[in-house]
Write a protein that holds these residues in place. Structure first.
Motif, PDB file in Angstrom:
ATOM      1  N   THR A 438       0.852  -1.147  -0.022  1.00 15.00           N
ATOM      2  CA  THR A 438      -0.182   0.090  -0.029  1.00 15.00           C
ATOM      3  C   THR A 438       0.891   1.047   0.096  1.00 15.00           C
ATOM      4  N   PHE A 439       2.363   1.472   0.541  1.00 11.36           N
ATOM      5  CA  PHE A 439       2.877   2.789   0.247  1.00 11.36           C
ATOM      6  C   PHE A 439       4.278   2.138  -1.524  1.00 11.36           C
ATOM      7  N   LEU A 440       3.911   1.468  -1.935  1.00  9.00           N
ATOM      8  CA  LEU A 440       4.170   0.604  -3.207  1.00  9.00           C
ATOM      9  C   LEU A 440       4.994   1.046  -3.084  1.00  9.00           C
ATOM     10  N   PHE A 441       5.853   0.082  -2.075  1.00 10.31           N
ATOM     11  CA  PHE A 441       6.821  -0.712  -2.385  1.00 10.31           C
ATOM     12  C   PHE A 441       6.650  -2.698  -2.341  1.00 10.31           C
ATOM     13  N   THR A 442       7.334  -2.888  -3.272  1.00  9.78           N
ATOM     14  CA  THR A 442       6.687  -4.579  -3.542  1.00  9.78           C
ATOM     15  C   THR A 442       7.976  -5.624  -4.634  1.00  9.78           C
ATOM     16  N   GLY A 443       8.274  -6.250  -4.529  1.00 10.53           N
ATOM     17  CA  GLY A 443       8.869  -7.147  -5.680  1.00 10.53           C
ATOM     18  C   GLY A 443      10.510  -6.631  -5.173  1.00 10.53           C
ATOM     19  N   GLU A 444      11.826  -6.755  -5.951  1.00  8.86           N
ATOM     20  CA  GLU A 444      12.746  -6.286  -5.987  1.00  8.86           C
ATOM     21  C   GLU A 444      12.790  -5.620  -5.203  1.00  8.86           C
ATOM     22  N   GLN A 445      11.542  -3.854  -4.629  1.00 15.99           N
ATOM     23  CA  GLN A 445      11.627  -3.025  -3.499  1.00 15.99           C
ATOM     24  C   GLN A 445      12.168  -3.150  -2.437  1.00 15.99           C
ATOM     25  N   LEU A 446      12.132  -4.384  -1.834  1.00 15.77           N
ATOM     26  CA  LEU A 446      11.469  -4.805  -0.415  1.00 15.77           C
ATOM     27  C   LEU A 446      13.217  -5.517  -0.029  1.00 15.77           C
TER      28      LEU A 446
END
Length: 542
Positions: A438-446
């Motif tokens: 919901t804060f736009l952090f997904t996939g490899e960004q984690l």
């Protein structure tokens, strides 16, 4: 001049920019825009030489002034004035001249005195060649226009707030770029990342005029639309969907019209191509059943695929973080109290005798001029620093959530995931992953280190850490800085909805209006008053 060719930038494995060619020349005043996370800050860092591109080359010639979003580390014992003057090497010259003057006055030995006189003469000649006292006066004028009083300039950097230190850096960069008495600049290229952060309304107005008159070249990242409209004569749009830069050689107003027209054209081209491709595919399906027309059908399929493969990716509407502050944990009537707080740095007294009681669900704004101790008070309440006198008392059930304007609560070497996991160690993994989404952090960004995020992304990550808690008292220090307009509205909406207690420091009148405060604390005196609309006009001046 700056020239970048075949530039490729990445955040982890995510491509931000590919095969880009960028040029900054004298007279260019470029607005660097794009959604949060598109790569604006990364691009500016690489152009400044403080980051390496994944591919391509960057060439630089002439003087360069770079203002990053986060404060730079350095010698914090020097005074703010010396830091500004060091842009032209005047700080050390003035100190050496003072030493020579002292030697001239103190030594009775004629030979020693003559040597000191000769040294003073050489230093004064060098000082004059660098602009001398006129340059010192120019530095003082710039500092004054940026809200840096003489009292602040005399202090060591370590005693200043993050906002004051950033204004000192901005003053240093502008002083290096300016010609004494002109304010227009020489051949220096300025790279400025959110330069209006921590500035009051008068300082922002002055800065616009300075940048508009600057002739040496400028690239600016800013969410201040008025600044962009008043200053820029060229726009670089970082398209996060395509990983490309669109260059518009025009002012801000014409750019907005041209951008809208480009988006409309791309949608029309895609719709037409998809319609033709669909017709070809339908015809191919009919022909495939007949062996004699199988080759023709295959050619039609290839033509359909080629039609859509050459088109830009369809733009997905820019996503906005869905920010909701936590449902507060149960607590007593007064979860946080402060008694007789005082804080000094050396001989400089910030404030003294501050008393404060934060009741359950109360909403408080802290006001004061820059340097009055607003951030310091929040740090004392949050346990980040210890007071010189007095104490902070945690009431029954207190759960604090602290948002720091300089993102000090983040571990910049740790990943996005590790930072949020540290903030909420007992929360189930899937729940945390959904929250980060919901804060736009997904996939490899984690897995991306927090230190490589843009200012807006760091703000979102710090807010995600707050939301993952069940805090019943939020200490918020400039929570809307670095956010694009849509994300800012989400934060303001979250403030309106939150039912716990909030202590807010901000220069954003919209944030105060969203909070609907009941009380105001005025620093440095620590005076408490009921909130009234009369205080709203002080917010941007504070």
């Amino acid at each position: 001049m700056i020239t970048a060719t075949d530039l490729e930038l990445r955040a982890g494995s995510r491509v931000l920019l590919a095969d880009a060619t960028l040029r900054v020349q004298p007279g260019d005043r470029i607005g660097l825009v794009g959604r949060n996370g598109a790569g604006k800050t990364t691009t500016l860092r690489v152009l400044a030489g403080e980051g390496e591109p994944y591919g391509g080359k960057v060439g630089r010639s002439g003087e360069l002034g770079y203002l990053p979003q986060d404060p730079r580390e350095g010698d914090l014992e020097v005074t703010a004035k010396d830091r500004v003057l060091s842009a032209r090497g005047l700080d050390q010259l003035l100190r050496d001249m003072e030493k020579a003057q002292t030697a001239m006055a103190e030594h009775a030995d004629e030979a020693v005195r003559d040597k000191a006189v000769a040294r003073y003469g050489r230093l004064e000649e060098r000082f004059a060649s660098l602009g001398g006292y006129a340059a010192e006066s120019e530095a003082a004028r710039i500092c004054s226009n940026l809200g840096l009083a003489d009292r602040v300039l005399a202090q060591p950097l370590r005693t200043l707030s993050g906002g004051q230190r950033r204004r000192v850096e901005l003053a240093r960069i502008l002083f290096a770029a300016s010609e004494a008495g002109a304010g227009g600049g020489s051949g220096t290229i300025l790279l400025l990342d959110e330069p209006t952060n921590h500035l009051d309304a008068d300082s922002i107005t002055w800065l616009r005029g300075f940048l508009k008159a600057h002739t040496g070249g400028l690239v600016v990242i800013s969410h201040d639309v008025d600044l962009l409209a008043d200053v820029v004569n060229k726009v670089w749009f970082l398209d996060a969907t395509r990983g490309e830069v669109d260059t518009y050689n025009m002012d801000w107003k014409r750019y907005l019209d041209a951008r809208a027209a480009d988006e409309k054209r791309r949608r029309r081209e895609r719709a037409n191509a998809e319609k033709k491709a669909g017709a070809l595919m339908a015809q191919a399906e009919k022909m495939r059943a007949k062996a004699t027309k199988a080759v023709a059908a295959q050619n039609m399929i290839k033509r359909a695929e080629k039609l859509v493969s050459g088109l830009d990716e369809e733009r997905v509407a820019d996503k906005v973080a869905r920010i909701r502050f936590p449902e507060p944990a149960a607590c007593g009537r007064t979860p946080l109290t402060a008694e007789g707080l005082s804080k000094s740095y050396g001989s400089l007294e910030i404030f003294t005798g501050v008393d404060l009681a934060i009741d359950k669900g109360s909403r408080v704004v802290i006001l004061g001029l820059n340097g009055a101790g607003k951030t310091t008070l929040l740090r004392l309440l949050g346990g980040m620093e210890a007071p010189d006198t007095g104490r902070v008392v945690a009431g029954h059930g207190l759960r604090l959530g602290y948002y720091a304007q300089e993102h000090e609560t983040l571990d910049h070497d740790a990943s996005v995931w590790s930072n949020v996991r540290r903030a909420a160690p007992d929360t189930p993994e899937q729940q945390l992953r959904s929250l980060l989404g919901t804060f736009l952090f997904t996939g490899e960004q984690l897995d991306q280190p927090a230190g490589t995020l843009s200012g807006g992304e760091k703000t979102r990550l710090a807010l995600a850490g707050l939301v993952s808690s069940a805090a019943n008292v939020l200490l918020l220090d400039e929570p809307t800085n670095n956010l694009d307009p849509a994300s800012r509205e989400q934060v303001l909406d979250a403030l309106r909805r939150y039912s716990g207690a909030v202590v807010l420091v901000t220069h954003d009148p919209g944030a105060v209006e969203a909070l609907e405060p009941e009380r105001v604390i005025l620093l440095p005196d620590g005076t408490e008053d009921h909130w009234s609309a009369e205080y709203l006009e002080l917010v941007q001046l504070a």
